[in-house]
Write an enzyme that holds these catalytic residues in place. Structure first.
Site, short mmCIF file in Angstrom:
data_model
loop_
_atom_site.label_atom_id
_atom_site.label_comp_id
_atom_site.label_asym_id
_atom_site.label_seq_id
_atom_site.Cartn_x
_atom_site.Cartn_y
_atom_site.Cartn_z
N CYS A 20 -26.61 11.26 -1.32
CA CYS A 20 -25.68 12.34 -1.63
C CYS A 20 -25.22 13.17 -0.45
O CYS A 20 -25.27 12.72 0.67
CB CYS A 20 -26.24 13.25 -2.70
SG CYS A 20 -27.27 12.44 -3.91
N GLY A 46 -20.82 11.17 -3.03
CA GLY A 46 -21.39 11.09 -4.37
C GLY A 46 -20.42 11.64 -5.38
O GLY A 46 -19.85 12.71 -5.15
N ASN A 119 -30.46 15.12 0.39
CA ASN A 119 -29.83 13.84 0.70
C ASN A 119 -30.88 12.99 1.41
O ASN A 119 -31.36 13.38 2.48
CB ASN A 119 -28.62 14.07 1.62
CG ASN A 119 -27.99 12.79 2.14
OD1 ASN A 119 -27.28 12.81 3.13
ND2 ASN A 119 -28.23 11.66 1.50
N GLY A 120 -31.23 11.87 0.81
CA GLY A 120 -32.24 11.01 1.42
C GLY A 120 -33.16 10.43 0.36
O GLY A 120 -32.78 10.34 -0.81
N TYR A 261 -20.25 2.35 7.00
CA TYR A 261 -19.59 2.48 5.71
C TYR A 261 -19.55 3.88 5.11
O TYR A 261 -18.52 4.32 4.61
CB TYR A 261 -20.27 1.54 4.70
CG TYR A 261 -19.86 1.79 3.27
CD1 TYR A 261 -18.58 1.46 2.82
CD2 TYR A 261 -20.73 2.38 2.36
CE1 TYR A 261 -18.18 1.71 1.52
CE2 TYR A 261 -20.34 2.63 1.06
CZ TYR A 261 -19.08 2.30 0.64
OH TYR A 261 -18.69 2.54 -0.64
#
Ligand code: SF4
Length: 472
Positions: A20, A46, A119-120, A261
């Site tokens: 996220c 996200g 995030n992770g 990406y």
């Protein structure tokens, strides 16, 4: 490319996971709408849920919901008396698409007021959780973010200093975490000691902030200052920021996939602009894997910068031969494979007049399962392409990610145990070539030992059960 990004939450029976984007702001003006704007800027990280936690006179107020930030906050009257807060946008896999899992997570326990956006992914979250449950602690969700929040709360119940509470907590965690936190009215941003997921700090025009991607600062009227260092805790104030450390920083292990990406091309992560990295990738890819062709065509949008580089290096003209329906979401947000395939039917369409009778170099950033690529190759042939040569801007993905990207089982990878010829046959291409590992490292421009390459090599920067550890 065609992979899902993991989210957190009540993923009962499934792995604990996260991915996220996070934001933290402390400003001289009310931050609620600026947090929402920031989430919209990093929406690509996200699309399943969005949320903000505002810190003001009334304590912490959380507003969150399912969907894009636009959908969650559109028409919503937000508190305009809070001058600091955090925000989170989330992606999750099947089964966890419920409001309970939207972040920031929030808890008020006695005199502890804490909100967390993550995030992770914490690789040892299950073990910590089990340990805590054995000691009598209970959990509402099955999320690794709740494990972080619980550990900090336990520490705070013994010692009210939030820095020590975080330092003691983070020493126990193995994995990737870029965090935005509110602890008793103070705003923090944290990056794990390997700095696996991105996080930067900057001026916002009316104060300071932290963001998963640095472009947010420009768009809030300020500018980035720097990346958060490996293992750094930053306290964000309206007048500046203070820096603390979790422990001696380890070697960075920035996720290569952010460059290939995931991140926006206009973002600069750890000193490297993503667009330029992708263009370098295309150039190196063209040098390593030349082919006689008439046109270079990107898979939009993810392969566009790579394809530009390929075209520049090879001298083959770049053409937008595949048109993307901008109103169809990224395929990876569909939680089921069937959904992803149906989405693709309406998402991409080749321009017959461009591709008919032509030898094409089709460039994308990566292949995970291969289903999407096979469909695109078929579509191009149906519209009359004479040859389709697929060129991929990363080496084959052969191993799972335990650090925030939803690639968990080796069997899902098309490259798993197959020769190049077999994969090429599977996707029905005339030829297929991947970027080499050295080519990727050269293109990113960071030392090899500063990158996580786990899903390409099977060797990880943190200790993961039953997997090889790179040991530095
Ligand atoms: S394993 Fe791959 S996707 Fe996961 S953090 Fe490392 S490089 Fe990124």
């Amino acid at each position: 490319m065609d992979i899902p990004i993991q989210g957190s939450g009540n993923t009962a029976g499934r792995s604990l996971n996260e991915a996220c984007g996070v934001i933290a702001l402390a400003e001289r003006i009310p931050v609620s709408y600026r947090l929402v704007q920031s989430l919209r800027i990093i929406q690509h990280r996200g699309q399943e849920s969005a949320g903000i936690a505002l810190s003001g006179k009334k304590g912490v107020v959380v507003v969150k919901g399912m969907g894009l930030a636009n959908e969650v906050f559109s028409g919503k009257k937000l508190d305009e008396e809070s001058f600091s807060g955090i925000g989170h946008i989330r992606y999750s896999t099947a089964g966890s698409s419920v409001i309970d899992n939207a972040q920031p997570l929030y808890a008020k326990i006695k005199n502890i007021d804490i909100a967390v956006g993550h995030n992770g992914e914490i690789a040892n979250a299950s073990e910590i959780k089990e340990e805590l449950e054995n000691k009598g602690y209970s959990f509402i969700t099955n999320s690794d973010t709740e494990v972080i929040m619980k550990l900090i709360s336990i520490e705070l119940s013994r010692d009210t200093d939030p820095i020590r509470a975080m330092q003691n907590t983070f020493k126990k965690l193995i994995g990737a975490y870029s965090l935005a936190l509110i602890i008793n009215g103070r705003i923090f941003a944290v990056r794990d000691p390997n700095a696996i997921r991105p996080l930067s700090i900057g001026r916002t025009g009316f104060g300071y902030g932290a963001s998963s991607e640095d472009i947010v600062f420009y768009q809030l009227g300020g500018e980035p200052i720097r990346d958060v260092n490996p293992g750094e805790i930053v306290e964000i104030k309206e007048s500046g920021f203070l820096s603390y450390h979790i422990e001696e920083p380890r070697k960075p292990a920035h996720c290569m996939f952010e460059y290939v990406y995931f991140a926006r091309p206009d973002s600069t992560l750890d000193g490297k602009n993503v667009f330029l990295v992708r263009k370098n990738i295309g150039r190196v890819l063209a040098r390593e894997n030349p082919v006689e062709a008439d046109l270079v065509i990107p898979v939009p949008d993810s392969g566009r910068s790579h394809a530009l580089g390929y075209a520049e290096e090879s001298g083959i003209p770049f053409v937008e031969g595949l048109i993307k329906n901008r109103y169809v979401d990224r395929t990876f947000i569909m939680p089921e494979q069937k959904g992803r395939e149906n989405e693709l039917d309406i998402k991409l369409n080749p321009i017959k007049e461009i591709v008919e009778g032509k030898r094409l170099v089709l460039v994308d950033d990566s292949i995970v399962r291969g289903n999407t690529m096979k469909k695109i190759v078929r579509l191009l042939r149906e519209r009359g392409a004479k040859e389709v040569h697929v060129r991929i801007g990363s080496p084959p993905i052969i191993a799972p990610c335990y650090l925030g990207i939803d690639m968990k089982t080796r069997s899902q990878f098309i490259a798993s145990g197959k020769s190049l010829e077999e994969i090429s046959r599977d996707i029905e291409a005339d030829s297929l070539a991947y970027l080499s590992l050295n080519g990727l490292i050269e293109s990113i421009g960071l030392p090899e030992d500063n990158l996580c390459l786990g899903c390409l090599t099977g060797i990880y920067p943190v200790k993961i059960k039953n997997e090889k550890y790179r040991g530095y």
